[in-house]
Scaffold this motif. Structure first.
Motif, PDB file in Angstrom:
ATOM      1  N   VAL A 159      57.031  41.497  45.132  1.00  0.00           N
ATOM      2  CA  VAL A 159      56.076  40.837  46.031  1.00  0.00           C
ATOM      3  C   VAL A 159      56.169  39.333  45.827  1.00  0.00           C
ATOM      4  N   ASN A 160      56.324  38.594  46.911  1.00  0.00           N
ATOM      5  CA  ASN A 160      56.263  37.140  46.824  1.00  0.00           C
ATOM      6  C   ASN A 160      54.800  36.722  46.908  1.00  0.00           C
ATOM      7  N   THR A 161      54.331  36.008  45.869  1.00  0.00           N
ATOM      8  CA  THR A 161      52.900  35.684  45.800  1.00  0.00           C
ATOM      9  C   THR A 161      52.618  34.204  46.068  1.00  0.00           C
ATOM     10  N   GLN A 162      53.633  33.473  46.550  1.00  0.00           N
ATOM     11  CA  GLN A 162      53.472  32.046  46.872  1.00  0.00           C
ATOM     12  C   GLN A 162      52.878  31.288  45.681  1.00  0.00           C
ATOM     13  N   ASP A 163      51.821  30.490  45.896  1.00  0.00           N
ATOM     14  CA  ASP A 163      51.291  29.669  44.805  1.00  0.00           C
ATOM     15  C   ASP A 163      50.234  30.378  43.967  1.00  0.00           C
ATOM     16  N   ALA A 164      49.973  31.644  44.278  1.00  0.00           N
ATOM     17  CA  ALA A 164      48.958  32.374  43.511  1.00  0.00           C
ATOM     18  C   ALA A 164      49.578  32.982  42.259  1.00  0.00           C
ATOM     19  N   MET A 165      48.754  33.185  41.227  1.00  0.00           N
ATOM     20  CA  MET A 165      49.225  33.836  40.013  1.00  0.00           C
ATOM     21  C   MET A 165      49.738  35.232  40.364  1.00  0.00           C
ATOM     22  N   GLY A 166      49.010  35.924  41.209  1.00  0.00           N
ATOM     23  CA  GLY A 166      49.591  37.080  41.877  1.00  0.00           C
ATOM     24  C   GLY A 166      49.238  38.461  41.365  1.00  0.00           C
ATOM     25  N   ALA A 167      48.605  38.544  40.198  1.00  0.00           N
ATOM     26  CA  ALA A 167      48.343  39.874  39.634  1.00  0.00           C
ATOM     27  C   ALA A 167      47.507  40.719  40.603  1.00  0.00           C
ATOM     28  N   ASN A 168      46.460  40.117  41.147  1.00  0.00           N
ATOM     29  CA  ASN A 168      45.589  40.886  42.049  1.00  0.00           C
ATOM     30  C   ASN A 168      46.321  41.281  43.327  1.00  0.00           C
ATOM     31  N   ILE A 169      47.149  40.368  43.825  1.00  0.00           N
ATOM     32  CA  ILE A 169      47.893  40.651  45.067  1.00  0.00           C
ATOM     33  C   ILE A 169      48.819  41.848  44.844  1.00  0.00           C
ATOM     34  N   VAL A 170      49.551  41.813  43.724  1.00  0.00           N
ATOM     35  CA  VAL A 170      50.513  42.893  43.439  1.00  0.00           C
ATOM     36  C   VAL A 170      49.785  44.225  43.269  1.00  0.00           C
ATOM     37  N   ASN A 171      48.685  44.211  42.524  1.00  0.00           N
ATOM     38  CA  ASN A 171      47.969  45.468  42.288  1.00  0.00           C
ATOM     39  C   ASN A 171      47.354  46.008  43.578  1.00  0.00           C
ATOM     40  N   THR A 172      46.854  45.102  44.428  1.00  0.00           N
ATOM     41  CA  THR A 172      46.280  45.546  45.710  1.00  0.00           C
ATOM     42  C   THR A 172      47.356  46.194  46.572  1.00  0.00           C
ATOM     43  N   ILE A 173      48.508  45.531  46.665  1.00  0.00           N
ATOM     44  CA  ILE A 173      49.601  46.082  47.474  1.00  0.00           C
ATOM     45  C   ILE A 173      50.091  47.401  46.868  1.00  0.00           C
ATOM     46  N   GLY A 174      50.216  47.434  45.561  1.00  0.00           N
ATOM     47  CA  GLY A 174      50.689  48.648  44.879  1.00  0.00           C
ATOM     48  C   GLY A 174      49.786  49.838  45.146  1.00  0.00           C
ATOM     49  N   GLU A 175      48.486  49.581  45.053  1.00  0.00           N
ATOM     50  CA  GLU A 175      47.557  50.695  45.260  1.00  0.00           C
ATOM     51  C   GLU A 175      47.612  51.184  46.712  1.00  0.00           C
ATOM     52  N   ALA A 176      47.871  50.264  47.642  1.00  0.00           N
ATOM     53  CA  ALA A 176      48.031  50.682  49.045  1.00  0.00           C
ATOM     54  C   ALA A 176      49.315  51.495  49.226  1.00  0.00           C
ATOM     55  N   LEU A 177      50.375  51.114  48.518  1.00  0.00           N
ATOM     56  CA  LEU A 177      51.652  51.848  48.636  1.00  0.00           C
ATOM     57  C   LEU A 177      51.510  53.291  48.166  1.00  0.00           C
ATOM     58  N   THR A 178      50.662  53.518  47.162  1.00  0.00           N
ATOM     59  CA  THR A 178      50.538  54.890  46.627  1.00  0.00           C
ATOM     60  C   THR A 178      50.074  55.865  47.715  1.00  0.00           C
ATOM     61  N   LEU A 179      49.333  55.339  48.715  1.00  0.00           N
ATOM     62  CA  LEU A 179      48.833  56.223  49.785  1.00  0.00           C
ATOM     63  C   LEU A 179      49.994  56.866  50.545  1.00  0.00           C
ATOM     64  N   GLU A 180      51.107  56.140  50.589  1.00  0.00           N
ATOM     65  CA  GLU A 180      52.279  56.644  51.308  1.00  0.00           C
ATOM     66  C   GLU A 180      53.017  57.712  50.483  1.00  0.00           C
ATOM     67  N   PHE A 181      52.764  57.706  49.155  1.00  0.00           N
ATOM     68  CA  PHE A 181      53.492  58.615  48.257  1.00  0.00           C
ATOM     69  C   PHE A 181      52.703  59.898  47.984  1.00  0.00           C
TER      70      PHE A 181
END
Ligand code: MEV
Length: 400
Positions: A159-181
């Motif tokens: 995940v490209n998180t631009q200028d953000a530290m990014g942990a929350n962005i990655v975890n949010t996206i990850g948890e959304a991806l699990t719905l597909e699995f």
């Protein structure tokens, strides 16, 4: 009325219950009181600066937060040497974070085929979970299957998180991806970002003329020390600790997650199976050459950075850098810190340097002016016994 739980009390009520010493840490109404649970107060640490570190042709004021007395002095000393060599050149890769979907009992082939067949849906899920990062040019970039063992698979999503530290962005996206699995609910153990930020590497390089260091011999000894730390885990651990003295002080000052940076740095130091020094120094072209590469997942916006007024003040000192610039400066300070340590060791040990600082403090304490301090320190260094009385005698003698 039901008794309030500890976390529901005000900081003052918690303090009263714990007999906390208000004089040591006064109660504040800082925004930080909302940042963590069971807040009592703000634990302050000294903030110092390196007033001039040249990185990629620009001069930076670098804020450092540390409790270790010699760290800022050493960083300044190292910065002086690096600046004399024209400053540090850096190379910053994309600011990409890796998240992991952790599977046990699913084969690589099955997962790969599934990802290919659901690519459109997976990217749509990621976008819907965090549309604002996509609007800023970031978001999910790729998914790949990595075999961890015969039965364990990691679907690494980048995940490209631009200028953000990014942990929350990655975890949010990850948890959304699990719905597909859903079809893998038995095998999917969990989802979480990885702090091993190998898609966020930063390199700092420098060439330092021998004269700046006190001659070719010192440079050669620094290079020899560096070769030692490349092979010995005991020395490498200490050397890397010294690198993090500098790095972590800036990471902390800017409100970033220094535990994440240190965990990633140490893992990277052991990337070929042997834990080694993160920096490398060698002699070439009649100069001491130095290089440091490590993963640096740093941000300049969002999360605790925005919630901490201290972090904002540090970023202002740095000239409001974007995340790649902050990464460059942090890597450069690691190199400066390391050079100062190696030079001190090559010149007989770090205690000597520490003693000089203590003698300076003593000279100032007995009233030496800024023009007298160096002379007092020089004479104290030749004295077998140093105490306040001796320092006063030396000062009196200088003033005669
Ligand atoms: C002290 O905090 C750090 C050093 O030990 C680092 C090193 O030995 O390279 C001076």
């Amino acid at each position: 009325m039901a008794e309030q739980k500890f976390y529901q009390l005000t900081p003052q009520q918690r303090r009263a219950q714990l007999n906390f010493d208000d004089s040591a840490i006064p109660v504040t109404t800082q925004p930080t009181s909302q940042l963590i649970e069971n807040y009592l107060g703000d634990f302050a640490l000294p903030l110092g600066v390196v007033p001039n570190l040249i990185v990629d042709g620009r001069s930076f004021v670098v804020p450092m937060v540390t409790e270790e007395p010699s760290v800022v002095a050493a960083a300044n000393n190292g910065a002086k040497h690096l600046n004399a060599g024209g400053g540090v050149q850096t190379n910053v890769t994309q600011r990409d974070m890796i998240g992991q979907l952790l599977f046990e009992g699913a084969s690589a082939e099955t997962l790969e085929a599934f990802i290919v067949s659901r690519e459109t849906q997976l990217f749509a899920r990621a976008k819907a979970a965090h549309p604002s990062i996509v609007a800023r040019g970031g978001g999910l970039k790729s998914l790949r299957v990595r075999s961890v063992s015969d039965t364990q698979m990691s679907v690494d999503f980048v995940v490209n998180t631009q200028d953000a530290m990014g942990a929350n962005i990655v975890n949010t996206i990850g948890e959304a991806l699990t719905l597909e699995f859903e079809a893998f609910s038995e095998q999917l153990l969990g989802v979480i970002l990885s702090n091993y930020a190998t898609e966020s590497l930063t390199t700092a390089r420098v060439s330092v003329p021998f004269a700046v260091l006190g001659g070719r011999e010192v440079a050669q000894r620094i290079a020899a020390l560096s070769r030692f730390a490349a092979n010995d885990v005991y020395r490498a651990t200490t050397e890397n600790k010294g690198v993090f003295n500098g790095l972590a002080a800036v990471v902390l000052a800017t409100g970033n997650d220094w535990r994440a940076v240190e965990a990633a740095g140490h893992a990277y130091a052991a990337r070929d199976g042997q834990y080694r020094a993160l920096t490398r120094w060698w002699v070439a072209d009649d100069q001491l050459q130095g290089e440091l590469t490590l993963p640096l997942a740093l941000g300049t916006v969002g999360g605790s950075i925005s919630a901490l007024p201290q972090a904002k003040a540090s970023l202002a000192l740095l000239g409001e850098p974007d995340a790649p610039t902050l990464r460059s400066v942090v890597a450069a300070i690691g190199l400066a810190q390391n050079l100062a340590a190696l030079k001190a060791i090559a010149n007989g040990g770090i205690q000597r340097g520490h003693m000089r600082m203590q003698y300076r403090a003593l000279a100032l304490q007995i009233g030496a002016t800024s023009t007298e301090v160096d002379a007092v320190v020089a004479q104290l260094q030749t004295h077998p016994v140093v105490n306040e009385a001796v320092a006063r005698e030396i000062l009196a003698e200088i003033r005669k």
